[in-house]
Design an enzyme around this catalytic site. Structure first.
Site, PDB file in Angstrom:
ATOM      1  N   ARG A 174       8.671  10.259 -12.303  1.00 20.37           N
ATOM      2  CA  ARG A 174       8.238   8.763 -12.337  1.00 20.37           C
ATOM      3  C   ARG A 174       7.021   8.613 -13.184  1.00 20.37           C
ATOM      4  NH1 ARG A 174       9.210   4.311  -9.702  1.00 20.37           N
ATOM      5  NH2 ARG A 174      11.080   4.408  -8.699  1.00 20.37           N
ATOM      6  N   SER A 217      11.177  -1.321 -13.941  1.00 21.99           N
ATOM      7  CA  SER A 217      11.694  -0.354 -15.072  1.00 21.99           C
ATOM      8  C   SER A 217      13.047  -0.848 -15.754  1.00 21.99           C
ATOM      9  CB  SER A 217      11.807   0.970 -14.491  1.00 21.99           C
ATOM     10  OG  SER A 217      10.453   1.544 -14.336  1.00 21.99           O
ATOM     11  N   THR A 218      14.004  -1.128 -15.026  1.00 23.42           N
ATOM     12  CA  THR A 218      15.375  -1.860 -15.527  1.00 23.42           C
ATOM     13  C   THR A 218      15.367  -3.256 -15.120  1.00 23.42           C
ATOM     14  OG1 THR A 218      15.987   0.164 -14.451  1.00 23.42           O
ATOM     15  CG2 THR A 218      17.622  -1.314 -14.978  1.00 23.42           C
ATOM     16  N   ASP A 226      13.590  -3.711  -9.504  1.00 27.78           N
ATOM     17  CA  ASP A 226      14.990  -3.666  -8.885  1.00 27.78           C
ATOM     18  C   ASP A 226      14.708  -2.947  -7.288  1.00 27.78           C
ATOM     19  OD1 ASP A 226      16.316  -4.902 -10.691  1.00 27.78           O
ATOM     20  OD2 ASP A 226      16.778  -3.031 -11.596  1.00 27.78           O
ATOM     21  N   GLY A 260      19.280   1.977  -7.377  1.00 26.48           N
ATOM     22  CA  GLY A 260      18.053   2.928  -7.662  1.00 26.48           C
ATOM     23  C   GLY A 260      17.369   3.533  -6.377  1.00 26.48           C
ATOM     24  N   GLU A 274       0.951  -1.154  -0.076  1.00 24.78           N
ATOM     25  CA  GLU A 274      -0.160  -0.016  -0.009  1.00 24.78           C
ATOM     26  C   GLU A 274       0.750   1.200  -0.010  1.00 24.78           C
ATOM     27  OE1 GLU A 274      -2.485  -0.658   3.391  1.00 24.78           O
ATOM     28  OE2 GLU A 274      -3.357  -2.357   2.288  1.00 24.78           O
ATOM     29  N   HIS A 275       2.086   1.109   0.179  1.00 27.31           N
ATOM     30  CA  HIS A 275       3.002   2.179   0.421  1.00 27.31           C
ATOM     31  C   HIS A 275       4.441   1.613   0.059  1.00 27.31           C
ATOM     32  CE1 HIS A 275       3.863   1.177   4.154  1.00 27.31           C
ATOM     33  NE2 HIS A 275       2.510   1.019   4.749  1.00 27.31           N
TER      34      HIS A 275
END
Ligand code: ATP
Ligand code: 6CM
Ligand code: CA
Length: 458
Positions: free
Chosen positions: A234, A170-171, A127, A418, A100-101
């Site tokens: 983002r 993303s990576t 990652d 990251g 949730e966060h």
């Protein structure tokens, strides 16, 4: 099957198995066997079940964390549509938590999760999400064993639970560099068959205070600046790295400081080797023995465009051979890559070599060392009082300085898998094989695939 045959063999059972496809992909296939007698059919089914139960490396109960906001925000959908059906087919039961966060998964693992119930933890995300799982598991293990994470020299206790990564970020470089492809089905199958791949973890300290762990990249200068810039974008999704990468390439900031390091001067190979870390690569790890051959600390001072430490290759779709192509996943070392100030043109040549077969280290302004520990001290904070000044409310000055080309030798930030670190002066140590993944490393593509790799039943 023709009706005649179905009448002759009315009983059947189906075996699901793993089949290798192109580019390290694994797929699930089925084969159905037909029997003439019910008892024979039952005997086959029971024997196969017994054989599968005897495989103790296969997980039976997993704790799954899904980041619904990683990458293209597809984590939940990827898990429900592609992974959950495979786990069900392999009789793996799961407890699933959709986070949730940020830090939800880390804190749950650190304090609440009933780890004894599980055979492993699965992370659906990128990652950053994997890093949360590592922090949760490693911190929990140290706390349970009374180990103080704040001491940089402390030997950490390895985690027993394996971690599975379902790529949805993303990576996804940790998945790519341990499996050879970012594909949720392939990763789920590696979990199901119970693969195990140990991995090194770096601990990062500042002034004897623990900051973070890193398993892939610790990057100051270019990769730190790219990350800091991309975090504000983002909303762009994975394309934010291309945008910020291009912007920071044009900005061309360099940073001054001193890097000291403890080289791993033994038979573990070098970052310039042509060999790659592949499945089955076994490290005969004897730290005490190796220590005898360690030479003293080396120091490099200067102006750097980038200081990168790659504990593994950091291969990803953007750079299929990675930041340090010959780095090993579980050898207790990290490859320290120092890119000195050079022209934009030369830096571009260096960057482009990450995407081709050419050697990115074969350039006069690049040096690379395989190390067990290193420290970085930025030029402008070589004593503690200067550091305190910076950390007690001088960030504004530092930001102005960073954004102003004339001050390009002030501070960058460290990109730690990251995440941005709050300090520039850090001390790093590699902890050999601290964690284990449900993976086996990248497999060599065999010449005669069918003979070399018999299928494996689910
Ligand atoms: N429910 C959530 N809401 C907001 N942020 C979250 C949530 N769950 C996890 N996070 C955070 O989101 C961050 C990014 O997640 P993730 O790593 O999955 O994707 P990514 O950043 O797109 O991919 P990559 O790290 O591979 O570049 C992580 O640092 C994680 O702490
Ligand atoms: C002009 C052509 C340039 C081509 C350059 C290609 C070089 C690519 C090397 C990629 C190295 C990725 C290392 C992985 C770092 C991850 O821990 C981290 C978290 O996911 N990702 C980034 O910081 C994201 C970092 C992305 C940087 C681009
Ligand atoms: Ca390593």
């Amino acid at each position: 099957m023709s009706q005649k045959l179905t009448e002759a063999y009315p009983y059947a059972f189906t075996v699901s198995y793993v089949e290798r496809a192109r580019q390290h992909r694994w797929r699930c296939s089925d084969v159905t066997f037909h029997c003439s007698e019910w008892a024979l059919c039952q005997q086959w089914v029971q024997t196969i079940r017994e054989q599968l139960t005897a495989l103790t490396s296969r997980p039976k109960h997993l704790l799954v964390y899904i980041n619904p906001y990683g990458g293209k925000q597809q984590g939940k959908c990827i898990y429900e549509q592609k992974v959950a059906p495979l786990f069900a087919c392999a009789s793996i039961s799961t407890d699933v938590i959709v986070t949730e966060h940020a830090n939800h998964a880390r804190d749950h693992l650190k304090t609440e999760a009933e780890l004894k119930k599980y055979d492993g933890v699965v992370c659906v995300g990128g990652d950053g999400m994997f890093s949360e799982i590592v922090h949760g598991l490693v911190s929990r293990t140290q706390r349970d064993n009374g180990v103080d994470q704040n001491s940089p020299e402390e030997k950490l206790v390895p985690c027993t639970l394996r971690i599975g990564i379902i790529p949805a970020g993303s990576t996804d470089c940790i998945c790519y560099a341990t499996v050879g492809i970012n594909d949720p089905v392939t990763s789920a199958l590696h979990v199901i068959v119970g693969d195990s791949q140990p991995m090194d973890v770096c601990s990062v300290h500042h002034n004897n205070t623990f900051l973070r762990y890193s398993v892939s990249l610790l990057g100051y200068g270019f990769y730190g600046d790219v990350l800091a810039d991309s975090e504000r974008k983002r909303w762009m999704g994975p394309a934010r790295y291309d945008f910020s990468g291009f912007k920071k390439f044009l900005t061309h900031h360099h940073y001054e400081g001193a890097v000291s390091f403890l080289p791993a001067t033994d038979t573990l190979g070098t970052p310039r080797d042509k060999t790659r870390c592949r499945a089955g690569y076994v490290i005969l790890y004897a730290y005490n023995l190796l220590c005898k051959y360690e030479v003293g600390w080396g120091v490099v001072r200067g102006k750097f465009l980038a200081i990168n430490a790659a504990s593994m290759s950091c291969a990803c779709p953007r750079s299929p051979k990675g930041l340090s192509p010959a780095a090993h996943l579980a050898d207790g070392t990290t490859d320290l890559i120092l890119v000195r100030k050079c022209s934009r043109f030369n830096f571009l040549r260096h960057l482009l070599r990450h995407t081709s077969k050419d050697d990115q280290f074969d350039m006069t302004f690049v040096e690379v060392h395989r190390v067990r520990r290193f420290r970085f001290t930025p030029r402008h904070c070589q004593n503690d009082s200067e550091l305190d000044l910076r950390e007690n409310g001088k960030q504004l000055f530092s930001q102005i300085c960073r954004d102003h080309p004339a001050c390009s030798s002030a501070y960058s930030s460290w990109n730690c898998d990251g995440e941005i670190l709050p300090h520039a002066a850090i001390e790093v140590g590699v902890h050999c094989q601290l964690i284990k993944l449900f993976a086996r490393g990248i497999e060599e593509q065999p010449l005669f695939e069918d003979l070399a790799n018999p299928p494996c039943a689910l």
